[in-house]
Design an enzyme around this catalytic site. Structure first.
Site, PDB file in Angstrom:
ATOM      1  N   THR A   1     -27.388  -7.283   9.195  1.00 45.29           N
ATOM      2  CA  THR A   1     -28.195  -6.892   8.039  1.00 45.29           C
ATOM      3  C   THR A   1     -27.311  -6.336   6.935  1.00 45.29           C
ATOM      4  O   THR A   1     -26.458  -5.482   7.171  1.00 45.29           O
ATOM      5  CB  THR A   1     -29.237  -5.835   8.446  1.00 45.29           C
ATOM      6  OG1 THR A   1     -30.054  -6.371   9.477  1.00 45.29           O
ATOM      7  CG2 THR A   1     -30.103  -5.433   7.261  1.00 45.29           C
TER       8      THR A   1
ATOM      9  N   GLN B   1      -4.867  -3.163  -2.646  1.00 50.47           N
ATOM     10  CA  GLN B   1      -4.224  -2.223  -3.570  1.00 50.47           C
ATOM     11  C   GLN B   1      -4.134  -2.770  -4.985  1.00 50.47           C
ATOM     12  O   GLN B   1      -4.032  -2.004  -5.940  1.00 50.47           O
ATOM     13  CB  GLN B   1      -2.824  -1.875  -3.058  1.00 50.47           C
ATOM     14  CG  GLN B   1      -2.804  -1.135  -1.734  1.00 50.47           C
ATOM     15  CD  GLN B   1      -3.383   0.262  -1.831  1.00 50.47           C
ATOM     16  OE1 GLN B   1      -3.366   0.900  -2.875  1.00 50.47           O
ATOM     17  NE2 GLN B   1      -3.901   0.764  -0.719  1.00 50.47           N
TER      18      GLN B   1
ATOM     19  N   SER C   1     -11.335  -4.136  -0.537  1.00 43.75           N
ATOM     20  CA  SER C   1     -12.043  -2.996   0.052  1.00 43.75           C
ATOM     21  C   SER C   1     -12.627  -2.128  -1.053  1.00 43.75           C
ATOM     22  O   SER C   1     -11.939  -1.817  -2.033  1.00 43.75           O
ATOM     23  CB  SER C   1     -11.077  -2.161   0.910  1.00 43.75           C
ATOM     24  OG  SER C   1     -11.754  -1.082   1.505  1.00 43.75           O
ATOM     25  N   GLY C   2     -13.887  -1.720  -0.876  1.00 43.17           N
ATOM     26  CA  GLY C   2     -14.565  -0.971  -1.932  1.00 43.17           C
ATOM     27  C   GLY C   2     -14.024   0.414  -2.191  1.00 43.17           C
ATOM     28  O   GLY C   2     -13.973   0.873  -3.335  1.00 43.17           O
ATOM     29  N   HIS C   3     -13.594   1.109  -1.131  1.00 41.45           N
ATOM     30  CA  HIS C   3     -13.263   2.520  -1.316  1.00 41.45           C
ATOM     31  C   HIS C   3     -11.936   2.737  -2.026  1.00 41.45           C
ATOM     32  O   HIS C   3     -11.578   3.882  -2.342  1.00 41.45           O
ATOM     33  CB  HIS C   3     -13.294   3.271   0.022  1.00 41.45           C
ATOM     34  CG  HIS C   3     -12.142   3.010   0.931  1.00 41.45           C
ATOM     35  ND1 HIS C   3     -11.111   3.910   1.077  1.00 41.45           N
ATOM     36  CD2 HIS C   3     -11.860   1.981   1.748  1.00 41.45           C
ATOM     37  CE1 HIS C   3     -10.241   3.435   1.959  1.00 41.45           C
ATOM     38  NE2 HIS C   3     -10.688   2.265   2.380  1.00 41.45           N
TER      39      HIS C   3
ATOM     40  N   CYS D   1      -3.853   5.119   6.866  1.00 44.74           N
ATOM     41  CA  CYS D   1      -4.407   4.527   8.082  1.00 44.74           C
ATOM     42  C   CYS D   1      -3.595   4.908   9.315  1.00 44.74           C
ATOM     43  O   CYS D   1      -4.076   4.850  10.431  1.00 44.74           O
ATOM     44  CB  CYS D   1      -4.461   3.010   7.957  1.00 44.74           C
ATOM     45  SG  CYS D   1      -5.410   2.441   6.534  1.00 44.74           S
TER      46      CYS D   1
ATOM     47  N   ASN E   1       0.798  -1.222   0.000  1.00 43.39           N
ATOM     48  CA  ASN E   1       0.000   0.000   0.000  1.00 43.39           C
ATOM     49  C   ASN E   1       0.830   1.272   0.000  1.00 43.39           C
ATOM     50  O   ASN E   1       0.332   2.335  -0.367  1.00 43.39           O
ATOM     51  CB  ASN E   1      -0.945   0.015   1.210  1.00 43.39           C
ATOM     52  CG  ASN E   1      -0.235  -0.292   2.506  1.00 43.39           C
ATOM     53  OD1 ASN E   1       0.370  -1.356   2.656  1.00 43.39           O
ATOM     54  ND2 ASN E   1      -0.305   0.621   3.471  1.00 43.39           N
TER      55      ASN E   1
END
Length: 389
Positions: A240, A182, A202-204, A328, A154
């Site tokens: 959910t 990445q 990871s989506g973002h 992060c 990353n």
């Protein structure tokens, strides 16, 4: 004159794309039903989740039933590592193999296992930020429960030999997990052909919103649950479903799997233009990590005599968003563990700058960045008490 806004920190997060935003919008205000309910609006939501699962599986060469949606890659990493280790422990295996420059989601999960009696082997990367398949092969013993090696780093963007490592693990009968956060969308990934047992996304990082990810688990693996709850995700991950974000993730994975080679070549040309210019214009600078085995949009520089945070603040005053390491841990004053792992001294590791491009970045933006970086470094060195250039 109003300063521009140039975003070149796509390894930290990405802008939600129009296609993802438009795909998710109906599931926020119209089709907002709980997928576990039995009425019509719930059926629409359930169908949307399963449609996203099919898109996700197609993007990485998996089967739909091998995809489990999570809240983020940190959850996915923890699930794969901690529960993969439990599977091994049930067979009398208590050893984990990883590298010393993984994302903290992996490193801290491994530290947790160490505190619970597991032995963790941290393979050292070389000066280019790479490990060899031979290192993994030599480290595996009859006690090895799991190997977890990131697909691409990353911070410095180096791409590791995942298919080869996966083949060794498959031959040795050892579970293999890779954090592909990445890498996804930047390299071709086929989990079955590349012998990957578990993979985190990871989506973002690929133009979906923050707060959604997935874990691929080979259907042959009966991975224990990390979270206990209801029957969602076929009883494997209670809670959910975040339908809108899952839909966005499916769309993002479908989008990023298209035309990878053409898109990444365009990004690589822009990246190389930055590298060549900075190396020519700025003295006492180095590129961290292999340029041969590297993500197309990543470059990580170290500048002698300046602090990374000062570089970022001054670049921001010019309207440029970049990073000094992993977002992060950007609040930490400690030097990057990744840069220390490749052998940089503390004082050099403190002066790092990561630029990470995406397909939306333009040559005009690159030209502005090229023009600005030498000014920023020169100004900071003029004020630096440690610069003696």
């Amino acid at each position: 004159m109003e300063k521009p806004f140039i975003y070149m920190d796509n390894a930290a997060t990405t802008k939600t794309s129009d296609s993802c935003f438009n795909a998710m919008l109906p599931y926020i205000q119209q089709n907002y039903g709980n997928p576990s309910s039995i009425y019509s609006i719930a059926h629409v939501a359930k169908a949307a989740v399963e449609g996203a699962r099919k898109k996700a599986s197609a993007a990485i060469g998996a089967l739909p039933e091998e995809i489990f949606f999570t809240s983020c890659a940190t959850e996915s990493d923890n699930w794969a590592i901690k529960c993969g280790a439990k599977l091994g422990l049930d067979q009398g295996k208590n050893q984990i193999i990883t590298t010393n420059f993984e994302h903290h989601a992996v490193l801290n999960a491994c530290k947790n296992l160490e505190s619970n009696g597991f032995e963790v082997i941290y393979l050292p990367v070389d000066k280019d930020g790479l490990i060899s398949p031979k290192q993994v092969e030599e480290a595996i013993t009859e006690k090895t429960a799991l190997v977890t090696v990131m697909y691409a780093n990353n911070e410095i963007g180096t791409v590791l030999p995942i298919p080869e490592i996966g083949a060794i693990c498959r031959q040795k009968g050892v579970l293999f997990h890779t954090d592909a956060v990445q890498a996804i969308g930047h390299v071709e990934i086929d989990v079955h052909k590349q012998n990957i047992d578990m993979l985190s996304i990871s989506g973002h990082k690929i133009h979906a919103p923050k707060g959604v990810g997935l874990l691929y688990v080979n259907k042959k693996i009966n991975l224990p649950n990390l979270l206990d709850g209801g029957a969602q995700e076929r009883g494997r991950r209670g809670g959910t479903e975040n339908v809108a974000y899952i839909v966005a993730l499916g769309q993002a994975l479908e989008d990023c799997a298209k035309n990878i080679e053409v898109r990444e070549k365009k990004i690589e040309i822009l990246r190389n233009k930055i590298v060549e210019s900075v190396l020519n214009e700025v003295p006492k600078v180095r590129v961290n990590g292999s340029m041969k085995h590297r993500l197309s949009g990543n470059v990580n520089f170290s500048f002698e005599g300046v602090e990374g945070e000062s570089i970022l603040l001054l670049l921001d005053s010019f309207g440029i968003c970049a990073s000094s390491g992993s977002a992060c841990t950007s609040g930490s004053l400690d030097p990057s563990h990744v840069l220390l792992a490749i052998g940089l001294p503390h004082e050099t590791a403190h002066g790092s700058l990561r630029i990470s491009l995406c397909a939306e970045n333009t040559e005009k933006e690159v030209d502005y960045v090229i023009e600005t970086i030498p000014k920023v470094i020169s100004r900071l060195r003029e004020m630096s008490p440690v610069w003696n250039g």
